[in-house]
Design an enzyme around this catalytic site. Structure first.
Site, mmCIF file in Angstrom:
data_model
loop_
_atom_site.group_PDB
_atom_site.id
_atom_site.type_symbol
_atom_site.label_atom_id
_atom_site.label_comp_id
_atom_site.label_asym_id
_atom_site.label_seq_id
_atom_site.Cartn_x
_atom_site.Cartn_y
_atom_site.Cartn_z
ATOM 1 N N CYS A 1 6.268 -4.745 0.306
ATOM 2 C CA CYS A 1 6.435 -5.846 -0.661
ATOM 3 C C CYS A 1 7.735 -6.521 -0.161
ATOM 4 C CB CYS A 1 6.413 -5.498 -1.970
ATOM 5 S SG CYS A 1 7.054 -3.981 -2.381
ATOM 6 N N ASN B 1 9.708 5.951 -1.268
ATOM 7 C CA ASN B 1 8.650 5.095 -0.439
ATOM 8 C C ASN B 1 9.447 4.746 1.029
ATOM 9 O OD1 ASN B 1 9.796 3.591 -2.384
ATOM 10 N ND2 ASN B 1 8.716 1.928 -1.126
HETATM 11 N N1 PLP Z 1 5.735 3.319 -6.313
HETATM 12 C C1 PLP Z 1 5.729 3.673 -5.090
HETATM 13 C C2 PLP Z 1 6.802 4.700 -4.753
HETATM 14 C C3 PLP Z 1 5.172 2.827 -4.045
HETATM 15 O O1 PLP Z 1 5.291 3.169 -2.608
HETATM 16 C C4 PLP Z 1 4.093 1.849 -4.348
HETATM 17 C C5 PLP Z 1 3.429 0.901 -3.246
HETATM 18 O O2 PLP Z 1 3.938 0.599 -2.238
HETATM 19 C C6 PLP Z 1 4.090 1.429 -5.574
HETATM 20 C C7 PLP Z 1 4.646 2.136 -6.576
HETATM 21 C C8 PLP Z 1 3.360 0.181 -6.228
HETATM 22 O O3 PLP Z 1 1.981 0.562 -5.936
HETATM 23 P P1 PLP Z 1 0.831 -0.673 -6.274
HETATM 24 O O4 PLP Z 1 1.048 -1.676 -5.464
HETATM 25 O O5 PLP Z 1 -0.537 0.096 -5.720
HETATM 26 O O6 PLP Z 1 0.840 -0.970 -7.594
#
Ligand code: PLP
Length: 401
Positions: free
Chosen positions: A342, A162
């Protein structure tokens, strides 16, 4: 505005919103109720799950719907058969952030060091050990091989990262796992060895098929594919045993109790349908936009050079503070980020950029630009020119300071 942070959030597509609307109103029924209108909603909910599952080569019954990818990732880890040596959900500060063996035992799970916090923190609380990445952001397969022991039960590697968009060679990892399982079988070692992948960032950018990837567990996220926030899914291969995170009415085959989020799942299915329809067109568009961005931008170092999603551009402006660039660009209504939303909101340095070997100075000067359906080529040129202006003015300011 020009929005270049699609990895953080995507706007809900208007067609998705339209598909969801009836389920807030006339089709409001609880799918578990016994009367006909409720049964109709239950049928439509199952059909929507079928659409999501079909997009990854699975069946509706293989999916557990969750309230987002964080929950799906947490649920995936319950496949590990704890024997008291690891404590789930212990404080992340109670052990080294790199994870590692607890009490001299081999850890029962391995995870890539660049995983999203929803995998990394969960893995750490299970006593997981981190697998290293190469400077490209791709998994170090030799490190993976050296860390698999007879006690390893699960390996978690995201399909696309991400922060860098790095696309991991999951089929190759699955092949290594097959080899280990075969070898264990010969020696009579009965322990399971499962492959989990967080595909949150990849669903609308890669053609995903669970059999081709060789995964046992796969996390999906509606919020990253122009669907609603707070809706996700975990694909669970036949025979994989999980434990529910919450107790209750037994929905989702007992793995995720709570009244079904019918509008959310209907919206997710529509978003997946649209993502599949636009996959090739969008990939071409993002590749062209990426090229434009990199040709108009000046005085930068490209961090994610290859093996990454076309929509991800990570550039470093050495000597500058990317946080300041974000605020200056915000004044021009251009929205970019330094990495995971985050982490960025907490002012935490990117563990991903650190893992690929960037210095503190390089991390501080790095911007993540993620392209999406809201962008066109003209916007990208305009954004690149605005970034150039901001970078020049910052360099001037520093020179005169
Ligand atoms: N995993 C990945 C690779 C992400 O980019 C994100 C969100 O940014 C998440 C998990 C978590 O997603 P959520 O906040 O919708 O639970």
């Amino acid at each position: 505005m020009i929005y270049l942070d699609h990895a953080a959030a995507t706007p809900v597509d208007l067609k998705v919103l339209e598909a969801m609307k009836p389920y807030f109103g006339v089709e409001f029924f609880n799918p578990s109720a016994a009367y006909l209108p409720a049964k109709k909603v239950a049928g439509e909910y199952e059909a929507a799950k079928g659409v999501i599952a079909h997009a990854i080569g699975a069946k509706a019954s293989d999916l557990v719907i969750t309230a987002g990818a964080t929950e799906a990732n947490n649920l995936a880890f319950t496949c590990i058969s704890l024997d008291g040596s690891c404590r789930p959900f212990s404080s992340p500060t109670s052990q080294s952030s790199a994870g590692g063996p607890l009490h001299g035992r081999h850890p029962s799970m391995l995870y890539l060091e660049t995983e999203h916090d929803s995998v990394r923190r969960t893995a750490e609380s299970y006593g997981g050990e981190a697998i290293r990445v190469l400077p490209t952001g791709l998994i170090d397969l030799d490190d993976l091989k050296s860390k698999i022991t007879d006690e390893t039960e699960m390996i978690s590697v995201s399909l696309a990262n991400n922060e860098l968009g790095a696309i991991q060679p999951l089929a190759e990892i699955a092949e290594i796992i097959r080899g280990v399982k075969f070898e264990r079988l010969k020696r009579g070692v009965k322990r399971q060895l499962l492959l989990h992948s967080d595909a949150s960032q990849a669903l609308n950018l890669l053609d995903i098929n669970v059999a081709r990837l060789g995964v046992d567990l796969l996390t999906l996220n509606a919020a990253k594919v122009y669907g609603p926030k707070g809706v996700g899914a975990l694909y669970v291969a036949h025979g994989v045993k999980l434990k529910p995170l919450v107790a209750g009415g037994g929905q989702e085959n007992g793995l995720r109790s709570g009244t079904e989020n019918v509008p959310g799942v209907i919206g997710f299915a529509k978003a997946v349908e649209l993502a599949k329809e636009h996959l090739n067109g969008n990939r071409k568009k993002y590749a062209a936009c990426r090229k434009i961005l990199l040709s108009v931008l000046k005085d930068y170092e490209l961090i994610n050079k290859k093996h990454c999603l076309d929509s991800f551009v990570v550039v470093c402006f050495r000597g500058l503070d990317a946080e300041r660039l974000i605020y200056l660009l915000e004044d021009k209504e251009i929205y970019v980020s330094t990495g995971a939303a985050c982490a960025a909101s907490k002012g935490v340095k990117s563990h991903v950029l650190k893992a690929i070997g960037l210095s503190d100075e390089e991390i501080a000067g790095s911007l993540r630009l993620t392209l999406g359906e809201t962008n066109d080529e003209e916007q990208i040129r305009e954004a690149a020119r605005a970034i150039n202006e901001v970078v020049i003015s910052e360099r001037e300011r520093l020179k005169n300071a």
